[in-house]
Design a protein around this motif. Sequence first.
Motif, PDB file in Angstrom:
ATOM      1  N   LEU A 278       0.760  -1.295   0.008  1.00  0.00           N
ATOM      2  CA  LEU A 278      -0.095  -0.452  -0.140  1.00  0.00           C
ATOM      3  C   LEU A 278       0.567   1.090   0.306  1.00  0.00           C
ATOM      4  CD1 LEU A 278      -2.845   1.031   0.362  1.00  0.00           C
ATOM      5  CD2 LEU A 278      -3.016   1.245   2.553  1.00  0.00           C
ATOM      6  N   GLN A 279       1.794   1.585   0.710  1.00  0.00           N
ATOM      7  CA  GLN A 279       2.725   2.225   0.437  1.00  0.00           C
ATOM      8  C   GLN A 279       2.930   3.116  -0.275  1.00  0.00           C
ATOM      9  OE1 GLN A 279       5.580   2.308   4.199  1.00  0.00           O
ATOM     10  NE2 GLN A 279       3.617   2.435   5.568  1.00  0.00           N
ATOM     11  N   ARG A 280       3.881   1.189  -1.589  1.00  0.00           N
ATOM     12  CA  ARG A 280       5.058   1.536  -2.287  1.00  0.00           C
ATOM     13  C   ARG A 280       3.759   2.259  -3.511  1.00  0.00           C
ATOM     14  NH1 ARG A 280       3.999  -1.657  -6.062  1.00  0.00           N
ATOM     15  NH2 ARG A 280       3.200  -3.458  -5.425  1.00  0.00           N
ATOM     16  N   LEU A 281       2.750   1.192  -3.402  1.00  0.00           N
ATOM     17  CA  LEU A 281       1.757   2.481  -4.247  1.00  0.00           C
ATOM     18  C   LEU A 281       1.416   3.614  -4.156  1.00  0.00           C
ATOM     19  CD1 LEU A 281      -0.857  -0.641  -4.790  1.00  0.00           C
ATOM     20  CD2 LEU A 281       0.839  -0.430  -6.253  1.00  0.00           C
ATOM     21  N   GLN A 282       1.510   4.264  -2.487  1.00  0.00           N
ATOM     22  CA  GLN A 282       0.758   5.432  -2.647  1.00  0.00           C
ATOM     23  C   GLN A 282       2.169   6.035  -3.139  1.00  0.00           C
ATOM     24  OE1 GLN A 282       0.325   5.264   1.619  1.00  0.00           O
ATOM     25  NE2 GLN A 282      -2.042   5.018   1.435  1.00  0.00           N
ATOM     26  N   LYS A 283       3.112   5.957  -3.474  1.00  0.00           N
ATOM     27  CA  LYS A 283       4.739   6.657  -3.625  1.00  0.00           C
ATOM     28  C   LYS A 283       4.433   6.701  -4.800  1.00  0.00           C
ATOM     29  CE  LYS A 283       7.645   5.745   0.994  1.00  0.00           C
ATOM     30  NZ  LYS A 283       8.668   4.724   1.005  1.00  0.00           N
ATOM     31  N   GLU A 284       4.170   5.188  -5.613  1.00  0.00           N
ATOM     32  CA  GLU A 284       4.436   5.807  -7.116  1.00  0.00           C
ATOM     33  C   GLU A 284       3.498   6.536  -7.547  1.00  0.00           C
ATOM     34  OE1 GLU A 284       3.645   1.583  -8.407  1.00  0.00           O
ATOM     35  OE2 GLU A 284       5.987   1.192  -7.684  1.00  0.00           O
ATOM     36  N   ILE A 285       2.022   6.486  -7.505  1.00  0.00           N
ATOM     37  CA  ILE A 285       0.648   7.414  -7.650  1.00  0.00           C
ATOM     38  C   ILE A 285       1.226   8.962  -7.704  1.00  0.00           C
ATOM     39  CG2 ILE A 285      -1.399   8.397  -6.651  1.00  0.00           C
ATOM     40  CD1 ILE A 285      -2.330   4.836  -6.964  1.00  0.00           C
ATOM     41  N   LYS A 286       1.619   9.326  -5.981  1.00  0.00           N
ATOM     42  CA  LYS A 286       2.404  10.518  -5.298  1.00  0.00           C
ATOM     43  C   LYS A 286       3.478  10.884  -6.782  1.00  0.00           C
ATOM     44  CE  LYS A 286       3.562  13.485  -1.838  1.00  0.00           C
ATOM     45  NZ  LYS A 286       4.662  13.391  -0.451  1.00  0.00           N
ATOM     46  N   LYS A 339      -7.080   2.777  -7.471  1.00  0.00           N
ATOM     47  CA  LYS A 339      -8.332   3.029  -7.874  1.00  0.00           C
ATOM     48  C   LYS A 339      -8.600   3.899  -6.222  1.00  0.00           C
ATOM     49  CE  LYS A 339      -9.849   0.363 -11.341  1.00  0.00           C
ATOM     50  NZ  LYS A 339     -10.919  -0.645 -12.025  1.00  0.00           N
ATOM     51  N   GLN A 340      -8.435   3.220  -5.118  1.00  0.00           N
ATOM     52  CA  GLN A 340      -8.833   3.479  -3.688  1.00  0.00           C
ATOM     53  C   GLN A 340      -7.323   4.980  -3.190  1.00  0.00           C
ATOM     54  OE1 GLN A 340     -12.217   1.318  -3.053  1.00  0.00           O
ATOM     55  NE2 GLN A 340     -10.644   1.583  -0.863  1.00  0.00           N
ATOM     56  N   ILE A 341      -6.551   4.792  -3.788  1.00  0.00           N
ATOM     57  CA  ILE A 341      -5.754   5.639  -3.329  1.00  0.00           C
ATOM     58  C   ILE A 341      -5.680   6.852  -4.551  1.00  0.00           C
ATOM     59  CG2 ILE A 341      -3.317   6.370  -3.677  1.00  0.00           C
ATOM     60  CD1 ILE A 341      -2.487   3.269  -3.297  1.00  0.00           C
ATOM     61  N   LYS A 342      -6.479   6.672  -5.227  1.00  0.00           N
ATOM     62  CA  LYS A 342      -6.904   8.308  -6.238  1.00  0.00           C
ATOM     63  C   LYS A 342      -8.069   8.723  -5.839  1.00  0.00           C
ATOM     64  CE  LYS A 342      -4.224   6.256 -10.264  1.00  0.00           C
ATOM     65  NZ  LYS A 342      -3.873   6.310 -11.622  1.00  0.00           N
ATOM     66  N   ASN A 343      -9.053   7.987  -5.309  1.00  0.00           N
ATOM     67  CA  ASN A 343     -10.521   7.645  -5.498  1.00  0.00           C
ATOM     68  C   ASN A 343     -11.175   8.747  -4.266  1.00  0.00           C
ATOM     69  OD1 ASN A 343     -10.421   8.731  -7.883  1.00  0.00           O
ATOM     70  ND2 ASN A 343     -10.777   6.266  -8.043  1.00  0.00           N
TER      71      ASN A 343
END
Length: 422
Positions: A278-286, A339-343
């Motif tokens: 989850l943290q990795r995906l948050q960093k990549e999207i940011k 999708k969750q992280i973005k929306n």
Amino acid sequence: MAKTAFALNLPPEKAIKWLEDQGVSIQNRREMSPEDAAKVITVARISNLDMMQNIKTALVDSAKNGTPFAQFKKDILSHMQAAGWVHKDENGQPEIIDPDTGEVFGSPRRLENIYRTNMQAAFSASRYQSLMQNTHSRPYWQYSSVNDYRTRPAHAAMSGLVYRYDDPFWSTFYPPNGYRCRCTVTALADRDIQRRGLIVSESTAENLIDSESTSKSGQTYITKAYRAPDGTLVKTDKGFDYHVGKINYRPNLDEYDRKLAQQFAKADMTGAEFKTSLQRLQKEIKQAKKQQENGEQSAAGKSTGHSMKFAAGMLSDENQQLLQSSRASVWLSDDTLIKQIKNVAGQDADNFYQELPEVINMPDMIFKGKNNTFSLIRKTKAGHMLAIIRQMGKSKEIQVKSYQAISDSELVALQKKWQQLK
């Protein structure tokens, strides 16, 4: 992670089955995404489908028969010679050349990379499943390198390290960690740790960090690095910073006792692997959003997942019948997490997904929507939580499509719009 054995009764043929299920690719492993690299036999630059199939068949036969590399090479070269692929270069040395395109594949020595890399990946994935079978009695894993003149310094630096099986360290550094990597993992019990005086390490922001690397083509990329005690950063070879066993492995929870499988889901939703992903995906999207804002070429809006999924919960027997579902297990993919992280507001909290298994297992209300979707609602301390699940086409797998808190007015609107089953 719950100390529970999910015995899969894996036969030695598991590695063979892994090879048989693999696709083939002409792309270089270093240029592939982790999810693609974990699911194909890599035969870089060979575009002839018949020859690729011959190589795959030879790999499978070698695994079945215990054929050494020398015999594998002999068999493949005989196929290639018969097809007109082997020619002599100007120095009289054999070269493999695609007769259809004229492209030079290289010397027969490159066949060893194909053999050893794909065979090691197959048996690594198989061994991972065997190790996971015994985590209740041997929860600690030790990295082991051969430590001879051929051992890479980076791999030697990790030799002897001990981490719990669910530590984020293994998501990157479970071997193989490069071409011809011979490293392995040994499972240890509490008594082994005490008897040998070993130290069980734990990944932290200080010893498992994001590090920028540069490929041979000059492109930069972010990968995980292990910071050794002397301060040096240890990384895998390019294209090997993923866990082939973990990407390919997930137990079939529908084959287990439902209460036991529900405990597995609770552990998955609160485990280190899930939180790290989850943290990795948050960093990549940011990072992607920042690049987009700066006008740089960006992957924002595209999936950055690694084709991983996590056990989100088990439907009760009563609710499974209510949904007329052939399966009880419900899964959360990293594509949905993106999708969750973005929306979804507020989902960054560490405990946001902690209640999801209970929402799935014991919802207060169930609504039926379109296209095999169902809305499951449970009142928690944080308010009403809504999990939207869907049974997918031919696979019949049930996936979480959305998870969020809803207001009282949104709940009323849902009651008016959809058919309430419970």
